[in-house]
Design a protein around this motif. Structure first.
Motif, PDB file in Angstrom:
ATOM      1  N   ARG A 131     -18.276  -2.464  -1.701  1.00 20.24           N
ATOM      2  CA  ARG A 131     -18.768  -3.410  -2.710  1.00 20.24           C
ATOM      3  C   ARG A 131     -18.051  -3.226  -4.040  1.00 20.24           C
ATOM      4  O   ARG A 131     -17.699  -4.185  -4.731  1.00 20.24           O
ATOM      5  N   GLU A 132     -17.807  -1.964  -4.419  1.00 23.84           N
ATOM      6  CA  GLU A 132     -17.108  -1.680  -5.672  1.00 23.84           C
ATOM      7  C   GLU A 132     -15.693  -2.233  -5.660  1.00 23.84           C
ATOM      8  O   GLU A 132     -15.208  -2.751  -6.663  1.00 23.84           O
ATOM      9  N   GLN A 133     -15.018  -2.154  -4.512  1.00 30.01           N
ATOM     10  CA  GLN A 133     -13.631  -2.599  -4.423  1.00 30.01           C
ATOM     11  C   GLN A 133     -13.494  -4.116  -4.392  1.00 30.01           C
ATOM     12  O   GLN A 133     -12.419  -4.642  -4.647  1.00 30.01           O
ATOM     13  N   THR A 134     -14.576  -4.817  -4.062  1.00 33.29           N
ATOM     14  CA  THR A 134     -14.499  -6.287  -4.008  1.00 33.29           C
ATOM     15  C   THR A 134     -15.042  -6.942  -5.264  1.00 33.29           C
ATOM     16  O   THR A 134     -14.927  -8.154  -5.423  1.00 33.29           O
ATOM     17  N   GLU A 135     -15.632  -6.155  -6.146  1.00 34.78           N
ATOM     18  CA  GLU A 135     -16.170  -6.731  -7.397  1.00 34.78           C
ATOM     19  C   GLU A 135     -15.082  -7.002  -8.401  1.00 34.78           C
ATOM     20  O   GLU A 135     -14.078  -6.335  -8.436  1.00 34.78           O
TER      21      GLU A 135
ATOM     22  N   GLN B 124      -8.417   9.214  -3.641  1.00 33.87           N
ATOM     23  CA  GLN B 124      -9.116   8.447  -2.611  1.00 33.87           C
ATOM     24  C   GLN B 124      -9.089   9.190  -1.283  1.00 33.87           C
ATOM     25  O   GLN B 124     -10.095   9.242  -0.564  1.00 33.87           O
TER      26      GLN B 124
ATOM     27  N   ALA C   6     -21.135   1.091  -0.143  1.00 38.76           N
ATOM     28  CA  ALA C   6     -21.142   1.063  -1.610  1.00 38.76           C
ATOM     29  C   ALA C   6     -19.725   1.023  -2.151  1.00 38.76           C
ATOM     30  O   ALA C   6     -19.426   0.278  -3.101  1.00 38.76           O
ATOM     31  N   ARG C   7     -18.833   1.793  -1.560  1.00 41.37           N
ATOM     32  CA  ARG C   7     -17.430   1.781  -2.002  1.00 41.37           C
ATOM     33  C   ARG C   7     -16.800   0.430  -1.746  1.00 41.37           C
ATOM     34  O   ARG C   7     -16.013  -0.086  -2.559  1.00 41.37           O
TER      35      ARG C   7
END
Length: 268
Positions: free
Chosen positions: A264-268, A205, A261-262
């Motif tokens: 959104r990925e971490q909250t899905e 990361q 975008a990152r």
């Protein structure tokens, strides 16, 4: 990418470099990774090599076997052999310390077991510490009869507060992983099998950030931390202005989309 595997002073230290993350492993498990003269030389050589490698952005430091590092090799030091000295903060030790400090990317200590005295100092020389539930920390300088010279007396109080640092250093008592986390000595504690995967994920990361800004941010925090707050704020402002001059609006816009975008990925 094919991993680049290199060994510095085989039998003392190994390091694996794959993509932007390198893992440095102290490899004297039979001696609980105690810092012999050979191992101190190996660490200095490894970090100079890693600093010279433009592809390496983040380094993980860990130990083979059941210990992170048991400190200086007291058996070697007690032998009186030429080159074995370490209590005098010899050139070998200073070279190792300077090489670690000169690495301009993040360094993660993956503390898998005991980190004692000089081994404790090695962990504190890293930017953050992730501990296994098996990790234990101890400062035995006062019991051995030597003052520290690789940063322990200065870094530890700044990290956990002066009173707690004095308790650790004046008693030589062992601090288990859970207490170390409670006191703010380590970032998090994980199960042994999760230690390296956790550190690898964090390193990846970090390595995914803008390379020159990642280096600049480490310098900004470390340099500013040694200043009085008003001076540090002025230092940060000057660095921020200079950084802003180096980037275009189009680049900011493109990176902004990547950040969203990152998120959104971490909250899905």
């Amino acid at each position: 990418v094919v991993p680049r595997i290199r060994t510095a002073l085989r039998g003392a230290l190994n390091f694996l470099s794959a993509d932007a993350v390198a893992t440095v492993t102290l490899n004297r498990p039979e001696a609980m990774n105690a810092l012999s003269a050979q191992l101190r030389v190996a660490l200095g050589q490894a970090f100079r090599e890693l600093q010279a490698d433009p592809e390496v952005r983040v380094v993980i430091v860990t130990g083979a076997g059941r210990a992170f590092c048991a400190g200086m090799d007291l058996k070697e030091l007690g032998s009186g052999d030429a080159g074995a000295t370490g209590f005098d903060q010899s050139a070998v030790g200073q070279d190792m310390s300077a090489a670690i400090a000169a690495f301009d990317g993040p360094i993660i200590a993956a503390v898998n077991g005991h980190a004692v005295t000089a081994g404790f100092e090695l962990a504190l020389a890293c930017d953050l510490i992730i501990a296994s539930t098996n990790a234990k920390f101890a400062d035995t300088h006062a019991r051995v009869g030597i003052l520290p010279g690789w940063g322990l007396s200065q870094r530890l109080p700044r990290l956990i507060g002066i009173a707690r640092a004095k308790e650790i250093s004046f008693t030589g008592n062992t601090v288990p992983a859970a207490q170390a986390c409670e006191w703010g000595l380590v970032n998090r504690v994980v199960e042994p099998e999760a230690l390296l995967p956790t550190c690898q994920a964090l390193a990846e990361q970090m390595a995914s950030c803008v390379p020159q800004v990642l280096k600049g941010y480490k310098k900004l925090i470390d340099t500013g931390f040694g200043m009085h707050l008003p001076d540090a704020l002025r230092y940060e402002l000057a660095a921020g202005i200079e950084s802003a001059k180096q980037i275009s609006a189009a680049t900011v816009a493109a990176r902004r989309e990547g950040v969203f975008a990152r998120g959104r990925e971490q909250t899905e």
